[in-house]
Design an enzyme around this catalytic site. Structure first.
Site, mmCIF file in Angstrom:
data_model
loop_
_atom_site.group_PDB
_atom_site.id
_atom_site.type_symbol
_atom_site.label_atom_id
_atom_site.label_comp_id
_atom_site.label_asym_id
_atom_site.label_seq_id
_atom_site.Cartn_x
_atom_site.Cartn_y
_atom_site.Cartn_z
ATOM 1 N N ARG A 203 8.627 -11.378 -7.197
ATOM 2 C CA ARG A 203 7.335 -10.838 -6.801
ATOM 3 C C ARG A 203 6.773 -9.973 -7.916
ATOM 4 O O ARG A 203 7.466 -9.654 -8.891
ATOM 5 C CB ARG A 203 7.448 -9.999 -5.519
ATOM 6 C CG ARG A 203 8.375 -8.810 -5.653
ATOM 7 C CD ARG A 203 8.139 -7.745 -4.618
ATOM 8 N NE ARG A 203 9.174 -6.728 -4.646
ATOM 9 C CZ ARG A 203 9.278 -5.758 -5.540
ATOM 10 N NH1 ARG A 203 8.403 -5.674 -6.523
ATOM 11 N NH2 ARG A 203 10.263 -4.880 -5.481
ATOM 12 N N GLY B 199 4.529 -6.394 -1.300
ATOM 13 C CA GLY B 199 4.625 -7.185 -2.524
ATOM 14 C C GLY B 199 4.683 -8.659 -2.187
ATOM 15 O O GLY B 199 5.332 -9.044 -1.203
ATOM 16 N N CYS C 174 8.317 1.857 -6.753
ATOM 17 C CA CYS C 174 7.174 1.101 -7.267
ATOM 18 C C CYS C 174 6.675 1.656 -8.609
ATOM 19 O O CYS C 174 5.580 1.319 -9.049
ATOM 20 C CB CYS C 174 6.029 1.056 -6.253
ATOM 21 S SG CYS C 174 6.528 0.374 -4.659
#
Length: 227
Positions: free
Chosen positions: A72, A145, A174
């Protein structure tokens, strides 16, 4: 409104669930199965997106929590007990759908938070769902995501219901320094994980425009193999 087959797995190892996703995505690309929503919880794991800066954002040695590279977008995030994790595997088209898909998942979480008395919102510069706290920056309550290949979605959202926030200490979630992490229980909301999971499932049915029906993983795998 297309059928969205819901498969629940209360606690499943992340890498095994990733194998499930890969199998189901390949089958959905060939129209062997309908759209699927996996609703799960994982043991503690850090997942690193394809552009993750591990040297910068994995800050502490946690041999008890593995780091799993995945395909991702985004950087490093955490999954663990006390989260509702949802993976929609849906045929959404090939162009211009990623933003709408992400927003549909964010909207589901925002609606569930509102139903529980929590005001949640988006931050345009940072995907996910956020709430205001007494900290200098907002706190993320849900990470989002995705990856879309041949028009089929993979990965999804992780909604913090009652997580061990100490497990976040090994990473910069993140890669965002202008924000912290929170959960429903930290905000004073006492709700059982299974109830929160059902609320997320029902609301994703609305925001993803899917007609929810119970799914059977064995039947889906048989269909994926052409059985």
């Amino acid at each position: 409104m297309a059928e969205l087959h819901v498969v629940r797995a209360p606690l499943i190892d992340y890498e095994r669930c990733l194998e499930w996703q890969n199998t189901l995505v390949a089958a959905r690309q060939r129209d062997l199965i309908p759209d699927v929503l996996l609703a799960v919880t994982h043991p503690p794991v850090y997942t690193a997106g394809k552009h993750a800066d591990l040297a910068k954002n994995v800050t502490g040695l946690r041999p008890d929590i593995p780091v799993v590279p995945i395909d991702r977008g985004g950087d490093v995030t955490y999954h663990g007990p006390g989260q509702v994790v949802a993976y929609p595997i849906m045929k959404r088209g090939r162009r211009g759908v990623a933003k709408a898909h992400v927003e549909a998942m964010e909207e589901a979480v925002i609606r569930v938070c509102a139903d529980l008395g929590v005001t949640a919102f988006r931050r345009p510069e940072y995907p996910g769902v956020w709430v205001d706290t007494n900290e200098p920056f907002p706190a993320k309550i849900c990470a989002v995501g995705v990856r879309i290949t041949e028009g089929v979605t993979k990965h999804g959202l992780a909604f913090n219901v009652a997580v061990n926030r100490d497990d976040y200490a090994g990473i910069i979630p993140c890669g965002i320094t202008e924000g912290t992490v929170t959960s429903l229980d930290a905000l004073g909301v006492d709700i059982h994980l299974e109830i929160a999971r059902e609320m997320i499932i029902d609301t994703l049915g609305e925001t993803l425009n899917g007609y929810l029906i119970p799914g059977n993983l064995d039947d889906l795998f048989d269909a994926a193999q052409g059985v």
